[in-house]
Design an enzyme around this catalytic site. Structure first.
Site, PDB file in Angstrom:
ATOM      1  N   ASP A   1       0.860  -1.176   0.000  1.00 45.96           N
ATOM      2  CA  ASP A   1       0.000   0.000   0.000  1.00 45.96           C
ATOM      3  C   ASP A   1       0.901   1.233   0.000  1.00 45.96           C
ATOM      4  OD1 ASP A   1      -3.274   0.097   0.909  1.00 45.96           O
ATOM      5  OD2 ASP A   1      -2.180   1.993   0.915  1.00 45.96           O
TER       6      ASP A   1
ATOM      7  N   ASP B   1       3.622   2.719  -4.345  1.00 36.62           N
ATOM      8  CA  ASP B   1       2.552   3.318  -5.117  1.00 36.62           C
ATOM      9  C   ASP B   1       2.516   2.615  -6.472  1.00 36.62           C
ATOM     10  OD1 ASP B   1       0.912   4.888  -6.744  1.00 36.62           O
ATOM     11  OD2 ASP B   1       1.556   6.771  -5.840  1.00 36.62           O
TER      12      ASP B   1
ATOM     13  N   SER C   1     -15.220  -3.872 -10.674  1.00 32.87           N
ATOM     14  CA  SER C   1     -16.409  -3.366  -9.976  1.00 32.87           C
ATOM     15  C   SER C   1     -17.623  -3.588 -10.859  1.00 32.87           C
ATOM     16  CB  SER C   1     -16.246  -1.864  -9.693  1.00 32.87           C
ATOM     17  OG  SER C   1     -17.475  -1.286  -9.274  1.00 32.87           O
TER      18      SER C   1
ATOM     19  N   TYR D   1     -14.118   6.324 -13.217  1.00 36.91           N
ATOM     20  CA  TYR D   1     -14.058   5.106 -12.395  1.00 36.91           C
ATOM     21  C   TYR D   1     -14.580   3.894 -13.166  1.00 36.91           C
ATOM     22  CZ  TYR D   1     -14.787   1.929  -8.469  1.00 36.91           C
ATOM     23  OH  TYR D   1     -14.775   0.837  -7.630  1.00 36.91           O
TER      24      TYR D   1
END
Length: 250
Positions: free
Chosen positions: A32, A54, A132, A145
């Site tokens: 992370d 990153d 998603s 997104y």
């Protein structure tokens, strides 16, 4: 001991996935860019190793690779979970805002997967990319997104087709509404009620339910599963035009 690398592991689905791998006897690298959150998350996790990186920055990905995966090192599971959610109207999504979403949600998946491919080939490992339901269905305020997540789904299939001959599998998990702390804090009672009405199971999912699918796809039980886009969404994707009012009339 098998090794898994989980990005975006400081919280939420990433942390739940890391914990499930650890419970199943894996060694886990928790990656992370949020130093305080990752440090706190890694406390008390035996065989859990925090790594600050990153995923949107090629130089940091390469540094991570050199440190953790020198030539010949095996990696058995890569979970590309790191992502940012930035919602807004198309007219207010300038290019900088677009790039902030793309560089983590899509570029990061590409960079991490490409960098880890030699280690995945050595371990005949599995990639699981987290997309998603916003990549499956268009929705307001999600131009960057949703598009980034749709890209992740196609990238997954490219990986499955190209890397399959090396024994590397690639699949994609598309979570529906999940009861994370952040979601529960920002979703109004009206939004929560609307989601419940739209989902055949009439509830949000949990982080552990998403993690269970991820760890399954990385296991030997899924040894012949690759190139798949799997919704873990309480039936949302299956409803099509099954509006709650229409279901009530049945």
């Amino acid at each position: 001991m098998k090794t898994a690398l989980v990005t975006g592991a400081a919280r939420g689905i990433g942390l739940a996935t890391a914990r499930q791998f650890l419970e199943q006897g894996w060694r886990v690298i928790l990656l992370d860019r949020d130093v305080p959150a990752l440090t706190e998350a890694a406390k008390g996790l035996d065989h859990g190793q925090p790594c600050i990186c990153d995923v949107s920055r090629p130089e940091e990905v390469q540094a991570m690779l050199a440190e953790h995966f020198p030539d010949g090192t095996e990696l058995h599971a890569l979970v590309n979970n790191a992502g940012v959610a930035d919602f807004g109207p198309i007219e207010e999504t300038d290019f900088d805002r677009w790039r902030r979403v793309m560089e983590t949600n899509l570029d990061g998946v590409f960079l991490m997967s490409q960098a880890c491919t030699p280690a995945l080939r050595a371990g005949r490992g599995a990639i699981v990319n987290i997309a998603s339901i916003s990549g499956l269905r268009a929705s307001t305020l999600r131009v960057a997104y949703g598009t980034s997540k749709a890209g992740v789904m196609h990238l997954t299939q490219q990986q499955a087709v190209e890397l399959g001959e090396y024994g590397v599998r690639a699949n994609c998990v598309c979570p529906g509404p999940v009861a994370t702390k952040l979601a529960m804090a920002v979703h109004s009672p009206e939004i929560i009620a609307a989601y419940h009405d739209a989902l055949p199971l009439n509830r949000y999912g949990t982080e552990d339910e998403i993690a269970a699918m991820i760890t399954f796809l990385c296991s030997e039980k899924a040894s012949f599963v690759t190139g798949q886009i799997i919704s873990v969404d309480g039936g949302f994707e299956a409803t099509g035009i099954g509006l709650p009012a229409l279901r009530e009339e049945a």
